[in-house]
Design an enzyme around this catalytic site. Structure first.
Site, PDB file in Angstrom:
ATOM      1  N   ASP A 487      42.061  47.232  45.137  1.00 30.71           N
ATOM      2  CA  ASP A 487      43.182  46.961  46.042  1.00 30.71           C
ATOM      3  C   ASP A 487      44.165  45.956  45.469  1.00 30.71           C
ATOM      4  O   ASP A 487      45.298  45.850  45.942  1.00 30.71           O
ATOM      5  CB  ASP A 487      42.646  46.339  47.342  1.00 30.71           C
ATOM      6  CG  ASP A 487      42.082  47.370  48.286  1.00 30.71           C
ATOM      7  OD1 ASP A 487      42.522  48.525  48.229  1.00 30.71           O
ATOM      8  OD2 ASP A 487      41.187  47.005  49.079  1.00 30.71           O
ATOM      9  N   CYS A 488      43.695  45.168  44.528  1.00 28.97           N
ATOM     10  CA  CYS A 488      44.493  44.043  44.061  1.00 28.97           C
ATOM     11  C   CYS A 488      45.206  44.302  42.746  1.00 28.97           C
ATOM     12  O   CYS A 488      45.885  43.425  42.230  1.00 28.97           O
ATOM     13  CB  CYS A 488      43.603  42.813  43.952  1.00 28.97           C
ATOM     14  SG  CYS A 488      42.878  42.403  45.547  1.00 28.97           S
TER      15      CYS A 488
END
Ligand code: GLC
Ligand code: GLC
Length: 814
Positions: A487-488
């Protein structure tokens, strides 16, 4: 250093010291009523939705960390001394303190001044309530005159509002008290038709429902004025902070023991029967009273507890193993399976690190979680799959999350995570292999929940696959979109405003940045889809999928290989991410794990090479790090990953979720020693001895362990709700022990450590119990199979004839 021990016989972890490094928690409930409970009775309860139907209040990130819960005070009415048998909130020095966390229940007890007291907390099956079974025993030589005080703090239902909207909240709290039962009915006068009740099996000496009266001015839970004085005031809350507290007087002869049962429950009334009499504002208590009277019959609580025990017996019996490694046995047979059920129930919503007010159910997370629980609750897995698919967009894309109450997708954390659609194929594949229920593929399922848009579920899978083909980048690799599994890693975000969300901000058109991870996932999901398609008799279509898979493999070879490991991505400038050319973030775990587990590079030595690089550059004694070297500063073009201090979370933390990918990769190259070694490094039970370093519960996985760049290398964070649970369960049971569900039967393909002579397992699969004995006769992983005494070719135990109850499998490894 340890803070307790495993009691495997009783399937419990026994905490023997209350001041654990962090609260060590457990979950109560497995259907609709849920609670979180810590080893000192902290925590809270809710009905279905941790945000919208919060029953008791909890203040996260408190000091001490864990305060507020299901508390009991015992008071010696002769001396005036009082204490809590669960240590919190009074924190008196106790004798024989213990907390037994078991399957769906927790028992906490101790002795103080010759008075023994313990409470068993659990949620009975098929009921919307929790039971506290308190047993008090007088171990003194003389009689004891005691008062027992219970206390909980009610939440005004919406946990988000409850902790922010004080100008309203301080005026709306309402309760009723009748026959010793405390009813919490805030907002019932208007649109709510639910309330909660707190009852007790004994005749009460008094009660309190106003927090400030119970505690007294400037006092905390450790020293409530009512308990100090020894007399409830019968306070009735009007506004402010409603609580529920009973006082019970107990006279115990030496050696005498008494049991008191408290019930905390949730009740709904039909809208037209909210009040009794109908034209009044008085709560209609009929239904609640009926429930209470049922549970206060002697013996009923024990019977309910027994039922719960049998329920877990049944679930856990579906897969039991007996290997030479106690940590493997304990995790597979008890705790890892148990944790998988918690991730099924909670997704990522409510733990001591997920506040229960933020996230809905993740599309990617929920599909992956299926790998860990599909064998235990196949019907509910089916429903979950159909719910997830119904939020899919017509393009094949997905909302990143959906709300469990409404079952609608939400854009709160953005969408356009380009890996999302493929997880649906993985989830459905796992379901089909486990159950053989091909009918699910014909279920009509809408897109974005729009009525009329239904197609068979099968078409959802087709669209998932197409989604990537429609979104290929300059190198022919999948475009990453907002992010992929990580997600990052936000390659299209370019955020320079403080506080801006990395999950929803996009400042680039997203037509350049590509993900080698999604390419690997595409290969795995494509192979799965081809298998499914063949089973539907669509050979030609299956060939098309396989052709795309072959093409993607070639693209990975050409543009996704960095010489000694798989590349991670290309950024918005078309520059490599996760390459030896980078100054930081040269090698990432995701592609080494996922490409090898998908079988990429098995034929040309790249898989072996990538795993070797992983071992040399990423492996530590505490697990395998996400990437190296850690990012030492913020990179605008990489996003949130570089926002974390080095060694934490996605910036070079040990993100336990992806360690099993490497573990499976190691089994695919036949390296059982390495696979089990990695498995053990992050196995919480194997880390029990270093609980002072690890700090989280030794019985469940945590999302992250601080990496070697962190000052706290080895410290775990965010326990319980993590994809780590499902992936490790899947890796150990299906790849290391190698008892793998297949479309046509159970595959037996163990890749175990060289020094294991073998192991035994019992696995229920499609209604048949398989008794499996694995024996090592050589150093390799070559399997010969005997099924019910007859040698068969290959390593798949074919499905037995209808009506077969059990099958004996002997696998010899050479
Ligand atoms: C969290 C998310 C998961 C994501 C992972 C890596 O665990 O729940 O969806 O894949 O972080 O960023
Ligand atoms: C945050 C977390 C990350 C998680 C994501 C999605 O970015 O750091 O781990 O996956 O939120 O909720």
């Amino acid at each position: 250093m340890k803070y307790g021990y495993f009691d495997d016989q009783n399937r419990e972890y026994v905490v023997t010291q209350p001041d654990t490094p962090l609260p060590w928690i457990n979950y109560l409930g497995c259907q609709a009523y849920f609670g979180i409970i810590s080893n000192t009775a902290g925590g809270y309860s809710f009905y279905r939705d941790a945000r919208l139907r919060r029953i008791t209040r909890y203040r996260y990130n408190n000091a001490p960390f864990d305060l507020g819960g299901r508390y009991i005070y015992v008071r010696d009415d002769n001396s005036g001394e009082f204490w809590s048998p669960s240590w919190q909130p009074t924190r008196r020095k106790l004798e024989n303190y213990f907390c037994r966390h078991g399957m769906g229940y927790t028992t906490i007890g101790s002795q103080f001044g010759g008075i023994e007291a313990s409470t068993r907390y659990f949620v009975p099956l098929d009921e919307n309530l929790e039971i506290w079974q308190l047993t008090v025993t007088n171990r003194r030589q003389r009689a004891a005159e005691l008062s027992i005080f219970s206390v909980i703090e009610f939440c005004l239902w919406d946990a988000q509002d409850d902790s922010t909207n004080f100008q309203r909240n301080f005026s709306i709290g309402e309760v009723e008290v009748e026959d010793g039962i405390i009813y919490h009915k805030t907002e019932y006068r208007e649109r709510r038709n639910h309330f909660s009740f707190f009852a007790c099996s004994e005749k009460i000496a008094g009660f309190d429902t106003q927090r400030d009266v119970f505690l007294g001015p400037y006092r905390g839970w450790d020293n409530p004025s009512v308990v100090e004085v020894g007399r409830s005031t019968n306070s009735v809350a009007h506004g402010w902070a409603p609580v529920g507290s009973h006082q019970i007087k107990l006279f115990l002869q030496p050696g005498e023991s008494r049991q008191i049962v408290f019930l905390l429950g949730y009740q709904e009334n039909p809208r037209d029967q909210k009040f009794d009499p109908p034209d009044s504002q008085v709560l209609n208590k009929k239904r609640a009273k009926c429930v209470v009277s049922r549970y206060l019959v002697p013996g009923k609580t024990d019977a309910a507890f027994e039922k719960l025990r049998l329920y877990w017996d049944e679930l856990l019996s579906l897969c039991q193993v007996d290997t030479p490694d106690v940590h493997t046995n304990r995790m597979v047979n008890i705790w890892n399976a148990y944790q998988c059920m918690a991730t099924f129930n909670m997704s990522r919503s409510a733990s001591f690190y997920e506040s229960g007010i933020g996230r809905g159910l993740g599309f990617r997370d929920s599909n992956q979680d299926l790998l860990g629980f599909v064998h235990m609750v196949p019907e509910r897995a089916r429903e979950r799959i159909l719910d997830l698919a119904a939020t899919q967009l017509p393009t094949g894309g997905a909302y990143h999350q959906y709300q469990p109450l409404t079952k609608r997708g939400n854009n709160d954390v953005g969408s356009g995570f380009n890996d999302d659609p493929h997880w649906l194929i993985i989830g459905v594949g796992a379901y089909l292999k486990e159950t053989g229920d091909w009918s699910i593929l014909d279920e009509p399922v809408p897109y974005d929940n729009v009525p009329g848009s239904e197609t068979p579920l099968y078409e959802h899978l087709q669209r998932s696959f197409r989604y990537t083909l429609d979104r290929l980048g300059p190198h022919g690799l999948p475009l990453i979109g907002r992010a992929d599994w990580n997600d990052c890693l936000n390659l299209n975000c370019f955020s320079d405003s403080p506080g801006q969300s990395f999950q929803t901000t996009t400042n680039k058109d997203g037509t350049v940045a590509e993900s080698v991870f999604i390419a690997g996932l595409f290969v795995l999901a494509g192979g799965e889809l081809a298998d499914i398609t063949k089973h539907r008799g669509l050979e030609a279509e299956a060939c098309l999928y396989l052709a795309e898979v072959t093409k993607m493999k070639a693209t990975i070879r050409k543009h996704g290989w960095d010489g000694e490991w798989f590349l991670r991505a290309y950024d918005d400038f078309g520059r490599k991410v996760g390459s030896k050319e980078n100054a930081e973030g040269k090698i990432f775990i995701e592609t080494q794990g996922f490409c090898t587990l998908a079988g990429i590079g098995l034929d040309d030595g790249r898989a072996q090479r990538a795993l070797e690089s992983t071992r040399n550059l990423l492996a530590t004694k505490h697990g395998i790090i996400l990437q190296q070297p850690a990012y030492s500063k913020y990179y605008l073009e990489l996003g949130e990953i570089s926002s974390y201090p080095p060694g934490y979370k996605e910036n070079a933390g040990i993100f336990c979720h992806n360690n099993p990918w490497v573990i499976i990769g190691e089994t695919r190259v036949g390296n059982g020693d390495a696979a089990h070694d990695y498995y053990t490094r992050i196995n919480p039970s194997a880390r029990e001895e270093i609980s002072d370093v690890h700090r989280c519960e030794p019985y469940v996985y945590a999302q992250m362990i601080a990496g070697r760049d962190a000052c706290t290398h080895g410290e775990a964070k965010n326990s319980w709700l993590t994809g780590t649970a499902a992936w490790n369960y899947y890796a150990i049971t299906q790849w290391i022990l190698g008892i793998r569900t297949g479309y046509d039967g159970l595959v037996i393909a163990p890749v175990i450590p060289g020094n294991w002579r073998g192991f035994h397992a019992t696995r229920k699969f499609r209604g048949v119990t398989y008794h499996i004995a694995v024996e090592r006769a050589g150093n390799g992983n070559q399997v010969s199979l005997e099924v019910d005494g007859a040698l068969i070719p290959g390593n798949v135990v074919p499905l037995p004839p209808e009506g077969t109850k059990s099958v004996a499998v002997k696998a010899t490894l050479r």
